[in-house]
Design an enzyme around this catalytic site. Structure first.
Site, PDB file in Angstrom:
ATOM      1  N   ALA A   1      -2.982 -23.155   9.287  1.00  0.00           N
ATOM      2  CA  ALA A   1      -2.755 -21.751   8.957  1.00  0.00           C
ATOM      3  C   ALA A   1      -1.335 -21.626   8.416  1.00  0.00           C
ATOM      4  O   ALA A   1      -0.547 -22.566   8.483  1.00  0.00           O
ATOM      5  CB  ALA A   1      -2.941 -20.859  10.181  1.00  0.00           C
ATOM      6  N   LYS A   2      -1.017 -20.475   7.882  1.00  0.00           N
ATOM      7  CA  LYS A   2       0.355 -20.196   7.448  1.00  0.00           C
ATOM      8  C   LYS A   2       0.542 -18.701   7.338  1.00  0.00           C
ATOM      9  O   LYS A   2      -0.407 -17.957   7.058  1.00  0.00           O
ATOM     10  CB  LYS A   2       0.638 -20.836   6.078  1.00  0.00           C
ATOM     11  N   GLY A   3       1.772 -18.264   7.550  1.00  0.00           N
ATOM     12  CA  GLY A   3       2.095 -16.858   7.419  1.00  0.00           C
ATOM     13  C   GLY A   3       3.360 -16.674   6.610  1.00  0.00           C
ATOM     14  O   GLY A   3       4.157 -17.610   6.467  1.00  0.00           O
TER      15      GLY A   3
END
Length: 418
Positions: free
Chosen positions: A105-107
């Site tokens: 994931a990444k934000g």
């Protein structure tokens, strides 16, 4: 007209090539080519002058086929959805290649953090955490620091999430301060992993880290730790750069002295010592050295400069610093490249150790952490090396084949729901 670089298209291109070269099953591959969830949020915060400003934020969850989503949060003015999608995909590959039970994931938030006060950054972080709270958690999605975020940012994430859930939740994020459940060895883990990767590939070619000439683009957490650890192991750091410019010294730079200088709030543009010359970022990339370590942002080694590089090895400390077109040129020139999904995986490996300590209420020593990190990376390197020889391919292709094989196998074993 020049084509605009799209990091997500770049990672898909490399994945497609790896699937074909590796002879991997394509039945469930389409699922891996696409993220499971893309979330875009708008974040209104009260600025210090009393006005309200709205920022855009993202959280992309690529795959949880092998475990909870895992990936950092970056604050940068150029962050957009395509970048975050690419970074989330790389995280899935990164966790798979070193075989830890996480997905990717990444934000990110589109913001220049240098223009916000500490209180404004705190309010922005808390608002972002509130906006994504329903999709993160110790067994769902575990954020961590990334570009322009740090242990303090994670402390705000932890506190906000814990307040919303009415209990302490130390496992919700990693890269936290030690006082709040952080792990020994975590701040330097990515840089340490880069140095281990460099040592392994040099040994493969009969060379040692000690005495090797290394140029490092970027002097944030990863670049600075890479420089210090390599320096302490006898490497000659010939060039360094940050947002202000680059410095070079043929006789070697003192990584400890420069780190102290930067930690005092200075930029490399202001660093002046005997034998040190000030150069551009492009000149740093073209420095005559044994090992080039891009430790900044994506899209640094391109079709425009790949033919001009004077290094023998590239170890990707940043995510996606080399374009697919540049890869082909480097391979033709015989420059050996260790890809990001392996080279900078030290951070997520030690984040995994931090998470395990949190959810099992354990505490491990720095020595244990560093030894376990080296063991995992050494084993993963051997697995990638086997594919390099078996397929007669680049280290990037081999790493992608190892990672995609694990993701595709996991998908096929689980099956498609419903």
């Amino acid at each position: 007209m020049a084509t605009t670089y799209n990091p997500y298209e770049n990672v898909l291109k490399v994945m497609d090539e790896a699937v074909e070269l590796g002879g991997l099953s394509t039945d469930t591959y389409e699922m891996i080519r696409n993220p499971q969830r893309e979330l875009k949020v708008y974040l209104p915060i009260r600025m210090d002058d009393g006005t309200i400003k709205v920022f855009e934020g993202y959280r992309v969850q690529h795959s949880n086929i092998r475990g909870p989503f895992k990936g950092g949060i970056r604050f940068h003015q150029n962050t957009d959805l395509n970048e975050v999608k690419a970074l989330a995909t790389w995280m899935s590959l990164k966790c798979a290649v070193v075989n830890i039970p996480y997905g990717g994931a990444k934000g990110g938030i589109t913001v220049d953090p240098t223009k916000l006060s500490k209180n404004e950054l705190m309010r922005l972080t808390r608002r972002y955490t509130f906006a994504i709270e329903s999709i993160i958690g110790p067994d769902k999605d575990i954020p961590a620091p990334d570009v322009n975020t740090n242990a303090q940012t994670m402390a705000w994430v932890l506190d906000t999430y814990s307040m919303l859930n009415g209990k302490p939740c130390p496992g919700v994020c990693t890269g936290k301060p030690l006082e709040l459940g952080g792990s020994k060895g975590r701040p330097s883990a990515t840089g340490r992993g880069v140095v281990i990767s460099t040592k392994l590939i040099l040994a493969e070619h009969g060379k040692t880290l000690s005495g090797s000439r290394i140029a490092i683009q970027g002097f944030g957490n990863v670049g600075a730790n890479t420089a210090r650890i390599a320096y302490h192991r006898g490497a000659v750091i010939v060039a360094l750069s940050d947002v202000s410019g680059a410095i070079r010294c043929e006789d070697g730079l003192d990584a400890d002295a420069i780190s102290k200088f930067v930690e005092e709030g200075h930029l490399l543009a202001d660093y002046n010592e005997s034998g040190v010359e000030h150069i551009s970022n492009e000149e740093l990339l073209l420095t005559d050295c044994d090992v080039l370590v891009p430790a900044a942002l994506e899209n640094q080694i391109t079709i425009e400069n790949a033919s001009k590089l004077k290094c023998k090895f590239i170890v990707e400390a940043a995510n996606g610093p080399t374009t697919a077109e540049a890869d082909a040129i480097l391979k033709e020139r015989g420059i050996v490249l260790i890809p990001d999904i392996f080279a900078n995986s030290g951070g997520v490996v030690v984040s995994y150790f931090e998470w395990v300590q949190n959810i099992q209420t354990l505490t491990w020593s720095r020595e244990q952490i560093n030894d376990m990190l080296e063991d995992i990376l050494t084993k993963a390197f051997a697995e990638i090396k086997e594919v390099v020889h078996k397929k007669n391919c680049s280290w990037r292709m081999a790493a992608y084949i190892v990672a995609l094989s694990r993701l595709i196998t996991a998908n096929e074993v689980k099956g498609l729901f419903p």
